[in-house]
Design an enzyme around this catalytic site. Structure first.
Site, short mmCIF file in Angstrom:
data_model
loop_
_atom_site.label_atom_id
_atom_site.label_comp_id
_atom_site.label_asym_id
_atom_site.label_seq_id
_atom_site.Cartn_x
_atom_site.Cartn_y
_atom_site.Cartn_z
N LYS A 249 53.45 10.42 -12.64
CA LYS A 249 54.64 10.63 -12.63
C LYS A 249 55.01 12.01 -12.16
CE LYS A 249 57.03 9.31 -16.30
NZ LYS A 249 57.51 9.19 -17.73
N GLY B 289 54.53 3.04 -22.45
CA GLY B 289 54.91 2.81 -23.85
C GLY B 289 53.78 3.72 -24.94
N ARG C 207 56.67 4.79 -9.09
CA ARG C 207 55.27 4.54 -8.93
C ARG C 207 54.82 3.25 -8.31
NH1 ARG C 207 55.14 3.75 -15.58
NH2 ARG C 207 56.37 1.83 -15.69
N SER D 2 15.89 -8.76 -10.35
CA SER D 2 17.23 -9.11 -10.98
C SER D 2 17.45 -8.56 -12.09
CB SER D 2 17.62 -10.66 -11.15
OG SER D 2 18.71 -10.96 -11.60
#
Lengths: 877, 877
Positions: free
Chosen positions: B24, B103, B338, B765
């Site tokens: 922000k 939030g 944003r 692997s």
């Protein structure tokens, strides 16, 4: 392309070439170069053995060519020729690995004999009986060792003829008897093998060399190597040497001798010999030989020459020598010399006396004693009191010292099985052979009816530090009936007897044993070790009793005090269970409050026993379910006791069940969930230290150790609890007290991130038991089931729980040391896994720069010596 | 000493300073520098947050000094002054972390108001009602967010007054009502806190900043970070910004908008706004707002300016923007911009269209889609057939697309609990809040009665790719009674409903779902990903069905075919059990002969499904006891079936029991004990490949993989069996066939000794599931019990079984790659642990130079995109 050199004449080698020529070959070369009387020959190198296995068990062309070249040279210097009827060359073929492997590898004598050369030998020696006896022995050995035909079948023929002729000893057989036996042997061979006994001496030679190479991998050899940490890829060399004969009449003989007494260390030529015999007769223990001192009367010149040369050999090698010799018609030959095996007592006495004689330095002395042997000094002896009233039922040769008491078993299998069932076992055998090795390992003591001080039983027992009485001809063994008789008394399988390996006394009852005292040579030698070593030795001890014991054995502190052992105590387990079954933190704290004074008492006891020595205390480690019963019945009992319903308790027990408890909710994961446990333990640790400081004036610096850490934040979380409580207690008490907080490194991730871990840890203690489990990915409790297959298939050659796996686990440890020091150059480093008492692992710990090892009290002297040896070898990096 | 800079004015920063200023703050700075209308202010950096925690949750002196300096500057440029009665400066205080955490963090508006400045505000705005409403809101927010006084208590006061005045909405309250409320609020504050509401604005400011910093560590934030892989040590920044007011009458307003539709990706301004409201009213979803298009009528000039600036922002950032704005008496301000969160469909459409618009390159497009989102495209949709007859009972906002069907639960706790019990769950809430996060994760779908497309429920659901219908005002929820009503119909807890998140339709019944198809934007985008990426993507598949599925998802081969899954098949298990219970090798071979044709059929099916693609087949891995029953009853049944006595079978079952089966007799340890198992499997693998080559012409190169290897000799032992049998079969069949033999690297020791292992292994692997277990020393089956404590105590921030631990496990993997390549530069390298489908782990695999990742079919698209992103980021080393 020039081929690699695979075959060396004796005059081309020296004692330093042991890896290539094997111990025997290198020493034959050394003696040759010293100008000693050694029958000449050559050594096929260990590299040829390795190549043999790489080539799929095939002797390479180039190796064969080099063997023939060396043979030609020997023929030239001896003037004899393999296969010649006029002047036949006969040779012995013997294995000789880098490390001595007594009785494991096989020997063939008199090679070169066939239907024609035997006649040549007869003419040359003018002794038909000798010639055919030699041929008979050769056929039997070749058939057994090279071709794998059962020895028993040949012995049956021999016995038949002896019975027919109504004679008792082989020596009573005539030349014509022996010719008959040779014929029968050859028929047996043809029947077994489907072809005639090989008449071509060169074919015999290559077959024999091949047999030695492949015997490197027979199951007994594999077991011996595993027990003695000998890697499988070393291979063995083969020595081909022209024969000399100790069985050419009464001016001939053969023997083995030591420059000092291998049982006591006394400085006097010690050994045995037999007149008119081949070497195998002595080693196999079939005929009981004379002490070597009798040679002085029989053959005084030879004796004088022998003693002189033996003394020179000891001075040259700076070690007690174990020699084989043969006298052929008055002329002395040395067939072998090597550093002699000896008992722990002898090793200590010899090492100390050689220093005092000025022969070796204290540092050199360190290398003269095998740390593993020290164990035997710590073994119990008989209680003097009980011994007084005990009845000696028989007497044999004191072949390996120590006292043993156990139940009689007559086969290696039975001994092993009953040992595994927890019984103390005495193995009683007519004579032992390499097949018995696992039974010998399992036994407290070994008793044989035949054989001398250098018989298989005696040599192997001394090497293992196991009590042994050999050649006890007083007893008559019936292996089938599983009994032995002494006079008219019968001892059955399972009966108790006791052996004193230092006197040769056999007792027909169980006698209590007591702890030995350590002093004299032991004390002097161990003091030198302590002067020399840099690595400290601590002990793993959970009780004041263990701690005191360890101090007697020379421990310099406690490296691991496991607090859970105290929790299992009958007095405490109710409070522990109450803690586990608590539903709230408050309940848990109440239960922990009950444990606090008991834990404090534990630590006071330990601190007092340790006086001012450092003590590392590990917080609670095992998963909590270990403290609860599992079986329904026990759960029901406990539920009643605790006033719970069965269902309720059962549910808790089940909820705590783990699929892989080793990797479950344990170690530092417990205080992460229940910080109050660490709080209580910290309080007990610190309060106890303050108490001891006030009461006794001991300045204890408790080293509080957090187990099973894998992540810095986890360590920090638990450390924060410890520091908070410790500082609180110290402030409450208004006293100065130092303490340290550190961690076990036992999770691979901790080793991999040791630079981070070291930000919070003031010390590392390598928990190599768990680290080995996780690095190998197998659980110690379960691995037993499949590790056997791994040994059989030669995938693993030693137990990584006994001896640190330096390649894998060691790499993690080394990494952690380096990373830890990067962050905290003065970080204190130790090891508390069981490897801390294993000599090769101790050396590794020294080399990578640890500050101390910690092991069980019993192994402390072993670790002290191993640490001194590591210092002398000086490979610290 | 110059102090570090902790506070930045907006004109001192830019968009690149996200790590320091938070998202922000960096964007506010960027907009300021672009000359956009942004209320001025400053950012307290994330470093100040980190320092705050390092200093024991204390705001440092030097930080406070810098805050005051920045404040003075803002006062200077605005001409207002904090605490001034004449011209009071009011500020908002908002969190702003590096990554958006919707939030989770808390906001305080109108800071600077007190009993005096409120009067100043009244005079200045000539609006007493506005001034006291602002003060009321500030007291409430400050008390709740900073002081932790329950919001409910303030709402109760508000409701009381409303009831007394008989009004329904806040807006109907008069200035005098609000003055009364402020008085009551202050009394409540004093009662709760024991002191007066702070009147000093600077004190208010420091308290608020501190509150934001400490909210970084509230439990909801911790959960969110764990779910979204955000490290705890990033910290948050705090933005202090002068207030503008959207609630100053009908020429004021506030809203949020996106430059494109975040649900569909359509290129049109999309958003919502409210006239005469503060921002919190929109985001909290309390009042249902208007679509932004209506602003065109209400405030046409503002709308025009807004659209223009929004388009410029998108071009500047080259990404769809999510903006917050406020209009204060006709003047537009941007409060935030944003990159906007979006659904997977929208992300794909936007990425593809931006490339086609020439705005970004294909490589840049790769970074516009979060690989994890692709999951949602693979989620089921409703069966068209069932949908036809289904009844729509209510309609809400299509907040997050997808179809979901499950049982109704009304609280996050219930949803979570029933989900854990295996139920499919729909979470039904009036509105969601951050406390509900774990219930939302557990739910198939989320239905809320209130809130808009940008409400908490909508934003979070889209981020998680979970179906969501928001603002469904047709339903009335009674959380206490655990019911919701639609018209006169009542739905109870546990009833089935279905949600269509793409239409907003709610169905009062269970509707079958079907697999989605992938095409259009998805296909185009994924083709670009395939063009770009270097890392191959294979799949873990044990059946032809899985293999086909994976190919549809873009898999390029099989990286792991687990042969034991076939063994558990009902048809086979009798033969498997017969094999396990065999007492001799011969019996075992007989049982294996029965399994051979079945195994061969398995492999034929898989090869045919894979056509010419590579297939890696792992030999039998689990411990044998997994194939036997454990409960007495089952043992009894099996004993009867197999003609054994119960006791006999029970003994075998018990003898196979393991304490730690994870570290037991499994993997390559099985063929070490029972080579015939590997023989059978090899034969099946090779015969099947030959069959498929002959019948279909596919050129399969089977890659035979040996699991659980920890030591070269162990690998060699099993490889020798495989090679012997494979070559034998190929010779029998008289056909050319290539095959490879390699190993899993899943034991730490294998990684540590990978240079040796690579001598025999043609490929590695990485089995990172087991490797993670052993490196951390905890078992996946048991860790669940304590990992919760580790998350709660912030020791671990993510699940190492989901996301590869790059620090510890990754170090071993990197080491193995380096060591393996040293021995065998062309060694083929892959990963087949579940990490192969996790984007950050895929990036790691790319960076360390693996050739492929292998994951479950469902995750193949995720891995393909993650691989392309890794390539674009280009950090391979």
């Amino acid at each position: 392309m020039v081929s690699r050199k695979y075959v060396y004449l004796f005059n081309e080698g020296n004692a330093a070439m042991k890896n290539l020529l094997g111990g025997k070959g290198a020493n034959l070369a050394e003696m040759t170069n010293l100008g000693m009387p050694v029958p000449q020959g050559f050594t096929v190198s260990t590299e040829a053995c390795t190549k043999y296995y790489e080539d799929g068990k095939e002797l390479a062309k180039e190796v064969i060519v080099q063997i023939y070249e060396a043979l030609a040279y020997i023929e030239q210097i001896t003037g004899k020729k393999l296969g010649s009827i006029q002047n036949p060359l006969l040779v012995s073929v013997r294995s000789g690995a880098r490390a001595s492997m007594p009785g494991m590898m096989d020997t063939i004598l008199n090679l070169g004999l066939n239907d024609k050369t035997v006649e040549g030998l007869k003419n040359l020696t003018n002794n038909e009986r000798f010639a055919y006896d030699s041929y008979r022995r050769f056929i039997q050995m070749f058939s057994d060792v090279v071709m794998g035909i059962e020895k028993r079948k040949f012995e049956d023929i021999l016995d038949e003829v002896k019975e027919l002729k109504r004679v008792k000893f082989d020596t009573e057989l005539t030349a014509s008897d022996l010719k008959d036996i040779v014929k029968k042997y050859k028929v047996l061979y043809e029947k077994e093998m489907g072809k005639e006994f090989p008449q071509e001496p060169k074919e015999q030679l290559l077959e024999a060399i091949t047999a030695v190479f492949s015997s490197w991998d027979n199951p007994r050899a594999v077991v011996y190597r595993r027990l003695n940490d000998i890697p499988g890829d070393w291979g063995t060399a083969v020595n081909v040497q022209s024969m000399v004969f100790g069985n050419m009449g009464d001016t001939s003989g053969t023997g083995v001798a030591f420059t000092r007494n291998p049982a006591t260390g006394e400085k006097v030529i010690f050994g045995e010999y037999l007149i008119n015999a081949q070497g195998e007769d002595v080693v196999a223990g079939i005929r009981t030989p004379h002490p070597i001192s009798r040679m002085q009367q029989d053959l005084p010149d030879c004796y004088k020459q022998f003693v002189e040369m033996a003394e020179n050999l000891e001075k040259h090698y700076k070690d007690m020598q174990d020699m084989e010799f043969t006298i052929e018609q008055g002329k002395l030959y040395f067939l072998q010399t090597r550093n002699g095996k000896r008992t722990a007592q002898a090793a200590l006495k010899i090492a100390v006396e050689m220093v005092e004689e000025g022969l070796i330095s204290k540092k050199e002395a360190m290398l003269k004693v095998d740390p593993k042997q020290l164990d035997s000094l710590l073994h119990p002896k008989f209680s003097e009191k009980e011994l007084k009233s005990a009845q000696v039922i028989a007497k044999g040769l004191p072949a390996s010292p120590g006292a043993a008491c156990g139940k009689v078993y007559f086969t290696a299998e039975e001994a092993k099985m009953h040992h595994e069932q927890g019984e103390k076992v005495i193995l009683v055998r007519r004579e032992t052979s390499p097949e018995d090795i696992e039974g010998m390992v399992a036994a407290e003591g070994i008793l044989t009816a035949r054989g001398g001080m250098t018989s298989h039983a005696a040599v192997v027992s001394r090497g293992m530090g196991t009590c042994c009485i050999a050649g006890c001809s007083d007893i008559r063994i019936n292996e089938d009936a599983k009994i032995f008789e002494v006079g008219d008394k019968v001892y059955q399988e399972g009966d108790y007897i006791s052996l004193d390996g230092s006197t040769g006394n056999v007792y027909g009852e169980a006698i209590k044993t007591v702890e030995p005292e350590m002093s004299g040579y032991f004390g002097k030698f161990m003091n030198w070790a302590d002067e020399i070593r840099a690595l400290k030795v601590r002990t793993n001890a959970d009780t004041p009793r263990d701690a005191e014991q360890a101090i007697r054995y020379g421990a310099e502190g406690i490296g691991l005090c496991r607090t859970e052992h105290m929790f299992f105590d009958e007095d405490r387990i109710p409070a522990v269970r109450e803690m586990i079954l608590s539903k709230t933190e408050e309940q848990r704290r109440k239960a922990l409050d009950k444990l606090l004074p008991m834990q404090k008492e534990d630590f006071i006891g330990i601190y007092e026993a340790m006086e001012n020595r450092p003590v590392t205390i590990r917080l609670l480690d095992p998963p909590l379910h270990e403290f609860l019963p599992q079986a329904d019945k026990d759960v029901r009992d406990l539920a009643k006791e605790m006033g719970l319903s069965f269902g309720e308790l059962k549910t808790t027990v089940e909820s705590l069940h783990e699929f892989n408890p080793m990797m479950g909710h344990r170690g530092c994961r417990l205080p992460v969930s229940y910080p109050e446990i660490a709080e209580m333990q910290t309080r007990a640790i610190i309060e106890a230290a303050i108490h001891v400081k006030r009461e006794k004036g001991y300045d204890i610096v408790p080293e509080i150790m957090i187990p099973l850490v894998g992540e810095l934040k986890e360590l920090k979380f638990v450390k924060d609890i410890i520091v908070r409580i410790a500082d609180e207690v110290i402030a409450e008490e208004g006293i100065e007290l130092k303490y340290m907080v550190g961690t076990m490194i036992e999770i691979p991730r901790a080793a991999l991130t040791a630079d981070q871990i070291a930000k919070e840890a003031e010390f590392f203690s390598f928990g190599t038991n768990d680290l080995t489990q996780m690095t190998f990915g197998f659980s110690r409790d379960d691995a037993g089931k499949f590790l056997k297959d791994y040994y059989d298939k030669k995938i693993y050659e030693f137990d990584p729980f006994q001896k640190l796996d330096q390649v894998g686990v060691g790499k993690l440890v080394t990494m952690a040391v380096e990373l830890g020091k990067m962050t905290r150059p003065d970080i204190h480093l130790g090891i508390c896994g069981e490897h801390g008492g294993d000599p090769s692992s101790v050396e590794f710990c020294h080399n990578i720069g640890l500050d101390y090892v910690s092991c069980s009290p019993f192994r402390v002297p072993v670790a002290r010596l191993a640490a001194a040896q590591a210092q002398v070898k000086n490979k610290r990096y």
